[in-house]
Design an enzyme around this catalytic site. Sequence first.
Site, mmCIF file in Angstrom:
data_model
loop_
_atom_site.group_PDB
_atom_site.id
_atom_site.type_symbol
_atom_site.label_atom_id
_atom_site.label_comp_id
_atom_site.label_asym_id
_atom_site.label_seq_id
_atom_site.Cartn_x
_atom_site.Cartn_y
_atom_site.Cartn_z
ATOM 1 N N SER A 52 0.814 -1.223 0.000
ATOM 2 C CA SER A 52 0.000 0.000 0.000
ATOM 3 C C SER A 52 0.848 1.273 0.000
ATOM 4 O O SER A 52 1.812 1.406 0.760
ATOM 5 C CB SER A 52 -0.906 0.012 1.226
ATOM 6 O OG SER A 52 -1.521 1.274 1.332
ATOM 7 N N HIS A 109 -19.859 3.882 5.792
ATOM 8 C CA HIS A 109 -20.936 3.892 4.797
ATOM 9 C C HIS A 109 -21.586 2.514 4.863
ATOM 10 O O HIS A 109 -20.886 1.510 5.032
ATOM 11 C CB HIS A 109 -20.322 4.172 3.420
ATOM 12 C CG HIS A 109 -21.283 4.200 2.267
ATOM 13 N ND1 HIS A 109 -22.590 4.619 2.380
ATOM 14 C CD2 HIS A 109 -21.103 3.891 0.954
ATOM 15 C CE1 HIS A 109 -23.171 4.546 1.185
ATOM 16 N NE2 HIS A 109 -22.295 4.103 0.310
ATOM 17 N N GLU A 196 -25.125 11.626 -3.682
ATOM 18 C CA GLU A 196 -23.888 11.800 -4.459
ATOM 19 C C GLU A 196 -24.144 11.633 -5.963
ATOM 20 O O GLU A 196 -23.479 12.279 -6.768
ATOM 21 C CB GLU A 196 -22.764 10.881 -3.955
ATOM 22 C CG GLU A 196 -22.966 9.405 -4.184
ATOM 23 C CD GLU A 196 -22.065 8.537 -3.306
ATOM 24 O OE1 GLU A 196 -21.504 9.043 -2.320
ATOM 25 O OE2 GLU A 196 -21.949 7.334 -3.605
HETATM 26 N N1 LIG Z 1 -14.261 9.767 0.779
HETATM 27 C C1 LIG Z 1 -15.088 10.235 1.698
HETATM 28 O O1 LIG Z 1 -14.981 11.381 2.100
HETATM 29 C C2 LIG Z 1 -16.175 9.381 2.320
HETATM 30 C C3 LIG Z 1 -17.277 10.002 2.955
HETATM 31 C C4 LIG Z 1 -18.166 9.197 3.694
HETATM 32 C C5 LIG Z 1 -17.967 7.824 3.740
HETATM 33 N N2 LIG Z 1 -16.909 7.266 3.063
HETATM 34 C C6 LIG Z 1 -16.700 5.829 3.176
HETATM 35 O O2 LIG Z 1 -15.433 5.610 3.806
HETATM 36 C C7 LIG Z 1 -14.887 4.361 3.357
HETATM 37 C C8 LIG Z 1 -13.487 4.614 2.827
HETATM 38 O O3 LIG Z 1 -13.588 5.417 1.659
HETATM 39 P P1 LIG Z 1 -12.469 6.512 1.303
HETATM 40 O O4 LIG Z 1 -13.051 7.343 0.196
HETATM 41 O O5 LIG Z 1 -11.986 7.166 2.542
HETATM 42 O O6 LIG Z 1 -11.311 5.577 0.703
HETATM 43 P P2 LIG Z 1 -9.965 6.018 -0.052
HETATM 44 O O7 LIG Z 1 -9.695 7.474 0.148
HETATM 45 O O8 LIG Z 1 -10.049 5.488 -1.442
HETATM 46 O O9 LIG Z 1 -8.833 5.227 0.760
HETATM 47 C C9 LIG Z 1 -8.806 3.846 0.793
HETATM 48 C C10 LIG Z 1 -7.663 3.392 1.671
HETATM 49 O O10 LIG Z 1 -7.745 1.974 1.798
HETATM 50 C C11 LIG Z 1 -6.499 1.421 1.449
HETATM 51 N N3 LIG Z 1 -6.715 0.074 0.951
HETATM 52 C C12 LIG Z 1 -7.050 -0.354 -0.296
HETATM 53 N N4 LIG Z 1 -7.127 -1.690 -0.321
HETATM 54 C C13 LIG Z 1 -6.834 -2.115 0.935
HETATM 55 C C14 LIG Z 1 -6.680 -3.395 1.538
HETATM 56 N N5 LIG Z 1 -6.868 -4.538 0.841
HETATM 57 N N6 LIG Z 1 -6.339 -3.451 2.850
HETATM 58 C C15 LIG Z 1 -6.136 -2.331 3.579
HETATM 59 N N7 LIG Z 1 -6.224 -1.096 3.056
HETATM 60 C C16 LIG Z 1 -6.572 -0.999 1.756
HETATM 61 C C17 LIG Z 1 -5.925 2.376 0.426
HETATM 62 O O11 LIG Z 1 -4.533 2.167 0.295
HETATM 63 P P3 LIG Z 1 -3.685 2.673 -1.004
HETATM 64 O O12 LIG Z 1 -3.207 4.052 -0.645
HETATM 65 O O13 LIG Z 1 -2.563 1.719 -1.145
HETATM 66 O O14 LIG Z 1 -4.631 2.669 -2.177
HETATM 67 C C18 LIG Z 1 -6.278 3.694 1.085
HETATM 68 O O15 LIG Z 1 -5.395 3.994 2.133
HETATM 69 C C19 LIG Z 1 -15.882 3.836 2.319
HETATM 70 O O16 LIG Z 1 -16.778 2.986 2.985
HETATM 71 C C20 LIG Z 1 -16.620 5.093 1.850
HETATM 72 O O17 LIG Z 1 -17.902 4.868 1.325
HETATM 73 C C21 LIG Z 1 -16.018 8.009 2.364
HETATM 74 MG MG LIG Z 2 -20.915 8.281 -0.397
#
Ligand SMILES: NC(=O)c1ccc[n+]([C@@H]2O[C@H](COP(=O)([O-])OP(=O)(O)OC[C@H]3O[C@@H](n4cnc5c(N)ncnc54)[C@H](OP(=O)(O)O)[C@@H]3O)[C@@H](O)[C@H]2O)c1
Ligand SMILES: [Mg+2]
Length: 344
Positions: A52, A109, A196
Amino acid sequence: MTKTVFLDQDADLSFLKDKTIGVIGFGSQGHAHALNLKESGLNVVIGLYPQSKSIEVARKYGFEILTNDELAKKADILFFAAPDLAIPEIYLTHIVPNLSAGKILVFAHGFVIHYKLVVPPPDVDVILVAPKGPGHIVRREYVQGRGVPSLIAVFQDKSGKAKDIALAWAKGIGSTRVGVIETTFREETETDLFGEQAVLCGGLTSLITAGFETLVSSGYSPEMAYFECLHEMKLIVDLIYESGISGMRFSISETAKWGDVTVGPKIIDGHVRESMKKVLEDIQNGQFAQQWIEEVKAGKPNYKKLLEEGAAHQIEKVGAEIRALFPWLKKRNLQGVQAAYESC
Ligand SMILES: NC(=O)c1ccc[n+]([C@@H]2O[C@H](COP(=O)([O-])OP(=O)(O)OC[C@H]3O[C@@H](n4cnc5c(N)ncnc54)[C@H](OP(=O)(O)O)[C@@H]3O)[C@@H](O)[C@H]2O)c1
Ligand SMILES: [Mg+2]
């Protein structure tokens, strides 16, 4: 208010105090929850896969980093902050073999639980703490002594304390400074996806782009079109955010108000409302989720193509040139969470 709003005095961090909190992923939400919880005095460990790119970033912030298997064994609470469609594989391969009774699973989520991509055993708690804002803002607000509102929900309450734990978590990330409301996994998932797709991301970017293209294809300069359809959007939305739609209307001219109330409904007309209804139905009947799962299984070809097309659009080129005129605009490094965090 039809819903109870939970504030700082309604939440007790001691429900988390003696627990090891494992955060899986260190992206947008992961880094924000991990850092905020740590600065709220809690014990946070990060789980990442061996290659990662987030490992280096999480290490820089002083976190202990484990593999997902190690984390599943060590942590009392597991927070799934990996991409939604990466979670089922992480859960099956790394969590299930190491999951013991009494653990607490936390989601940001409801997607994977609501669509049954993750089916937890009955002897664990399953809760949701979903901030109503992007992760970088969850972090930025916390650092400034404020917070982003969150939704909480309980799917399984084995311990009898699941709601207290969800409220404590929401307090730890700063959300009870502003307000937390209780919902269900279903309501959070369906409204979040609808918001969204139809309004916040999909609706907004399509509205901006359609307005920009209409002006440019009618011979107006791209700079003018950018200012009218994109740049000013923030200024108007800031006013709506601060004082509602009527509050925003207080600040615009009479002519703008007349155009707003008479022409707006011709743009977002019955046809658009029909489309919104269809979008909501596809979310409710699982069709959207199914199509997204298939897209991910196929290696995300359309996802990548459509995002690349968006990035190559004329509005991005003229936008970069115009934004360079505003030296006070914070430059966001879009390569990783680290630089984005530092700019907060
Ligand atoms: N984005 C938002 O603001 C937001 C808002 C509300 C809810 N959510 C929810 O929050 C959750 C996370 O979303 P996000 O948008 O924060 O994700 P994100 O920014 O895409 O980050 C994902 C993280 O997970 C890591 N990852 C990927 N595969 C993995 C694995 N097999 N094992 C461990 N870590 C792994 C990634 O590592 P790498 O750096 O190596 O890719 C990265 O650090 C989801 O359920 C989403 O629906 C997100
Ligand atoms: Mg969302």
